[in-house]
Design an enzyme around this catalytic site. Sequence first.
Site, short mmCIF file in Angstrom:
data_model
loop_
_atom_site.label_atom_id
_atom_site.label_comp_id
_atom_site.label_asym_id
_atom_site.label_seq_id
_atom_site.Cartn_x
_atom_site.Cartn_y
_atom_site.Cartn_z
CD GLU A 501 -3.25 -1.03 1.84
OE1 GLU A 501 -3.52 0.05 2.35
OE2 GLU A 501 -3.96 -2.05 1.96
C1 LIG Z 1 2.99 -9.35 0.62
C2 LIG Z 1 2.57 -8.43 -0.45
C3 LIG Z 1 1.23 -8.26 -0.73
C4 LIG Z 1 0.83 -7.43 -1.78
N1 LIG Z 1 -0.50 -7.36 -2.11
C5 LIG Z 1 -0.84 -6.69 -3.25
C6 LIG Z 1 -2.18 -6.73 -3.72
O1 LIG Z 1 -3.06 -7.36 -3.13
N2 LIG Z 1 -2.46 -6.07 -4.86
C7 LIG Z 1 -1.52 -5.38 -5.57
O2 LIG Z 1 -1.84 -4.82 -6.60
N3 LIG Z 1 -0.25 -5.31 -5.13
C8 LIG Z 1 0.13 -5.95 -4.01
N4 LIG Z 1 1.42 -5.92 -3.58
C9 LIG Z 1 2.41 -5.16 -4.35
C10 LIG Z 1 2.92 -3.94 -3.63
O3 LIG Z 1 2.00 -2.89 -3.77
C11 LIG Z 1 4.28 -3.62 -4.25
O4 LIG Z 1 5.17 -4.56 -3.74
C12 LIG Z 1 4.75 -2.24 -3.94
O5 LIG Z 1 4.01 -1.32 -4.67
C13 LIG Z 1 6.23 -2.06 -4.27
O6 LIG Z 1 6.54 -2.55 -5.53
P1 LIG Z 1 7.81 -3.50 -5.71
O7 LIG Z 1 7.75 -4.57 -4.68
O8 LIG Z 1 7.85 -3.89 -7.12
O9 LIG Z 1 9.04 -2.58 -5.35
P2 LIG Z 1 9.71 -1.48 -6.27
O10 LIG Z 1 8.67 -0.65 -6.91
O11 LIG Z 1 10.72 -2.13 -7.12
O12 LIG Z 1 10.41 -0.57 -5.19
C14 LIG Z 1 11.62 -0.95 -4.55
C15 LIG Z 1 12.04 0.13 -3.58
O13 LIG Z 1 12.28 1.35 -4.29
C16 LIG Z 1 11.57 2.40 -3.68
N5 LIG Z 1 11.17 3.36 -4.71
C17 LIG Z 1 10.59 3.12 -5.90
N6 LIG Z 1 10.39 4.27 -6.55
C18 LIG Z 1 10.84 5.26 -5.75
C19 LIG Z 1 10.90 6.68 -5.83
N7 LIG Z 1 10.46 7.36 -6.89
N8 LIG Z 1 11.43 7.36 -4.82
C20 LIG Z 1 11.90 6.72 -3.72
N9 LIG Z 1 11.85 5.40 -3.60
C21 LIG Z 1 11.33 4.68 -4.58
C22 LIG Z 1 10.38 1.76 -2.99
O14 LIG Z 1 9.97 2.55 -1.91
C23 LIG Z 1 10.98 0.45 -2.54
O15 LIG Z 1 11.60 0.64 -1.31
C24 LIG Z 1 1.81 -6.72 -2.52
C25 LIG Z 1 3.15 -6.86 -2.19
C26 LIG Z 1 3.54 -7.70 -1.20
C27 LIG Z 1 5.01 -7.85 -0.92
#
Ligand SMILES: Cc1cc2nc3c(=O)[nH]c(=O)nc-3n(C[C@H](O)[C@H](O)[C@H](O)COP(=O)(O)OP(=O)(O)OC[C@H]3O[C@@H](n4cnc5c(N)ncnc54)[C@H](O)[C@@H]3O)c2cc1C
Length: 810
Positions: A501
Site C-alpha cells: 500500500e
Molecule cells: C505481501 C505483499 C502483498 C501485496 N499485495 C498486493 C495486492 O493485493 N495487490 C496489488 O496490486 N499489489 C500488491 N502488492 C504489491 C505492492 O504494492 C508492491 O510490492 C509495492 O508497490 C512495491 O513494488 P515493488 O515490490 O515492485 O518494489 P519497487 O517498486 O521495485 O520498489 C523498490 C524500492 O524502491 C523504492 N522506490 C521506488 N520508486 C521510488 C521513488 N520514486 N522514490 C523513492 N523510492 C522509490 C520503494 O519505496 C521500494 O523501497 C503486494 C506486495 C507484497 C510484498
Amino acid sequence: MIYWMLVLVLFIFVTAYLRLALLQWSILLGAILLAFYFFSAASNPVIISLWSFYLVLITVLNFPALRRRLISRYIFCGMKKVMPAISQTEQEALDAGDVWWEAELFSGNPNFDVIRQLPKPMLSQEEQAFLDGPVEAFCKMLDDWKITHKDFDLSARAWKFAKENKLFAMIIPKQYGGLEYSALCHSQMVIKIGSRSGSTGVTVMVPNSLGPGKLLMIYGTQEQKDYYLPRLATGIDIPCFGLTGPDAGSDAGSMPDTGVICKGEYEDQSNIIGIRLNFEKRYITLAPIATILGIAFKLSDPDHLLSDVEERGITLVLIKRETAGIEIGKRHFPANQAFMNGPIRGKDVFIPLDAIIGGVDYIGKGWSMLMECLGDGRAISLPALGTAVGKLSSKYTGAYSRIRSQFNTPIGNFEGVEEVLTKIAGQTYAIDAARLMILSALDAGTVPSVLSGVVKQQTMERMREIVNHSMDIHGGHGICMGPHNFLGRAYQLVPVGITVEGANILTRTMIIFGQGAMRSHPFLLKEVEAVHNTSGEAGLIDFDLALFSHIGFVISNVVRSFWLGISSARFATAPGNRDTRYYYRQIIRMSAAFALLSDVCLAVLGGALKRREKISGRLADILSNLYVCSAVLKHYEDEGEQKDDLPLLRWACEDALFNAQTAMKNIMKNLPTRFIGKLCNFIIFPLTKPYQEPDDNLGQKVAKLILTPSATLDRLSQGIFVSDNKNDATGRISYALDQVLATQDIEHKLREAYKTGQLEKRGHAAYEEAKDRKIISAKEYKLLKQTQLAIRDAIKVDEFSFKNWKIETP
Ligand SMILES: Cc1cc2nc3c(=O)[nH]c(=O)nc-3n(C[C@H](O)[C@H](O)[C@H](O)COP(=O)(O)OP(=O)(O)OC[C@H]3O[C@@H](n4cnc5c(N)ncnc54)[C@H](O)[C@@H]3O)c2cc1C
C-alpha cells in the site's frame, strides 16, 4: 526618529503576526503616518516623500488591476515557462480524498478545534459485542504456528467461521448483507486478530479495505452491487485486486497490462463488444483462492467501437476466476507468512463491457478510483496491524522483562533494557494515538489522503522499531521459532507492512510532502492551477490573488517563526492544561516554522524538489511528527487525561518535537544556498536547539509502566487478544508474571536474609536452604517452586527432532 523607526518595525511585526488583511494593514499604516505628521519634528520634504511613497504603495497593492499590470503579469509569464505542469495521474492523486488537519499544520497557525471537536472514537454496542463474541472466538481457534509452519493456510474451520460470521464483510452495507461497521471497529478487529496471528490479520484485512468490495460500493453499477456485494458479504466470493506487476511496482501507473475493445464471445453470448485483456500481476493478496479478480489495465479502442478516442486510460474490471485465459492458483511465500498471495496472469481473456467497475461511464477513471479508495484503506488496516504489534510487545515484552532474570535481577531493571522498553511503550502510545485520530476523521466522513500516507508510513516505521527492540529483549526466545514464540512471525511481517500500500521510502520521500504541499498549502495549488489550467485573463486574476496572499503568508511566517522561537511560544494562545499546553504551543511554533521552511524549499529548489527526495523526505518527517504530536494530545484528552499516562504523553510529544527539529536542522544544513539555510536557522531557532530527546528520568517512568500490570498498561494494550490459557505462547508469560508478582515479597525476604548472612545461597538455589532454616514457610516454598516452574515454562523455546522437524520440546 529612532522611536518612529521602532514603531514602524513593531507595526510590521504585529500586523504580520496577526495576519491582517492588506486593506486593514494599509489603513493602519496610514494612521501611523498621520501620527508621524502631527507628532514628529520631521521636515516637510521628509513628510511629503513618505506620503508619496505610502500612496503609491497602497494604490498598487490594493488595486488588483493595477497590481496585475505592474507586477503579477511578469511573474505569471515567467512561471508559465518554468513551472512544471501537473500530469493526469498527479492530478487524479491530488483530487482524491479530502484535506483535513494537514492543512492546519501547513497553515503555520493551526486551529486545534479541528481535532479537538472530533468526538472520541467509540464503538457501538453492536460492534463491541461483535469483537467480544465472534472475533474473540475466532482468535481462540487460531494457531499461528500451525498456520504459518504446517498448513500454510488457515484451518478449514477458521475459514468457514470467518465467512459465516462476516469477518470479510465489515464495510459492506447492511442492505447487501454486510455488517457496515465503523472504521474504528474494523481497526479493532485487525488489532485483535493480528495480535493473535499476523497472517490471519492480513487475510481478513484485504477484503475489508482496498479491494473489489470498496470499489463496488463507491462506483459499482446497481446491477454489480446487487450481484456481488451479497456474495462478498457471505464469503461465497473471495476477492483480490491486482494493480502491481513485475514491470510496474511503485510506479503502478506505468503498467504494461492492456485491454483492447473488440468483438468476441463470452459464456453463451457471441459477437458482443467486450475487452480482450493481457496482463501479468504479482504479489496479489488472496489471489490463489480468489473467485473474483479486480484487475487494473490500460484500455484502448483502436477500432473506435465505443468512441473516437483511441487511448482510454486506466480502467478497472471484475473477472470471474473461471474465465478462459486466466492463470491463477500458484503462491508466493511472503516473509514466512501464510496469508494467500500469488501471481495472476491473463492471456487473451475476453470479458463483456459490464465487467467494468461502474460500467462504461467509468472507463479511464481507474486511477482516480484507486486513489480514492486507497485513502481510507491505507489509514485503517496496516496502522491497525502495526499497533497490534506495538500493543503485543508492550504487554508481553514488558512482562518478559519482569520474569526473565539474569545476574539475579529482572532484566527490565537493567538500564540498557529499560532504555529500549521505554521506546516500545512510547512508540506504541504514539502509533495508537496516530491511528485513533485518523479513524475519528474517517468515521466523521473525512478521508484525509495525505494523512493516510503519513499514518501508514509512521505506524510501519515505528512498528519496525518496536519489534526490533522487542526481539533484542527476548534474545534467543524471540529468535528460535516454534509454538512457544509469539514474536518471531511479527518480526518477519515487518517488511510486508513497510512495502505494501505504498512502499515506505517512496511514501516518505516522494508522496507525503509532494502531495501534501500541493493539496494542503493554502496557495500553492491555486498558483499552479492558475498558471496551467486557467486560460487568459482569468488565470492571471487567480494567480495574482494567490500570489499576493502567498507573499503575505511568507512574511507572516517569518515574523511568527522568529517571535515564537525567541519567546518559546510562551505567549501563544493554545488549548490544554498545565500538563499539555506547552506541547500545544510547540506545535504552533513548529507549524509556523514548517510553513516557512516549506516555502523556502519550494522557492529555492522549485521543480527540482521532486528529485531532491532527501529534502522532501525530511519535510515529510516534520509534517508526520507534528501529526503524531497532535494525535497524542488528542488521545490523552480522549482518555480522560489520566495522570498515570502522563509520562507516555510527555515522551511521545518530546520525541516527536525532537524528530521535527532534527529534520528541520538537516534541511537547513543541506539547502543548496548555505546562506539561506543559516538565515532560516536564525529565524526558526534564534536561541539554539529548543528540543532534546526525552531524558532518562522520563524514560524510566515510561518503562516502569509496562513492567508490571497497571491501568495504564491495560489502556496501552487495549484491544489485543489476551489468552488465559497457560499453555499458550502469550498466556504462559502472563501466568508466569502473575506468579512472579505474587512471590515478590518472599523473594525480597530471601534477598534480605542473604545480605544479613542468614542464607549462604542466592536466587533459586536458596529456596531449600531458606525453608530448612525456617526463613520461609512450607507454603511459601511451594509458591516459589511453582513460580520457578512457571518462569521455566515461559522462557522455554521449542526443540525439534532431526527427522521431519517434529516438535520435541520437553
Ligand atoms: C505481501 C505483499 C502483498 C501485496 N499485495 C498486493 C495486492 O493485493 N495487490 C496489488 O496490486 N499489489 C500488491 N502488492 C504489491 C505492492 O504494492 C508492491 O510490492 C509495492 O508497490 C512495491 O513494488 P515493488 O515490490 O515492485 O518494489 P519497487 O517498486 O521495485 O520498489 C523498490 C524500492 O524502491 C523504492 N522506490 C521506488 N520508486 C521510488 C521513488 N520514486 N522514490 C523513492 N523510492 C522509490 C520503494 O519505496 C521500494 O523501497 C503486494 C506486495 C507484497 C510484498
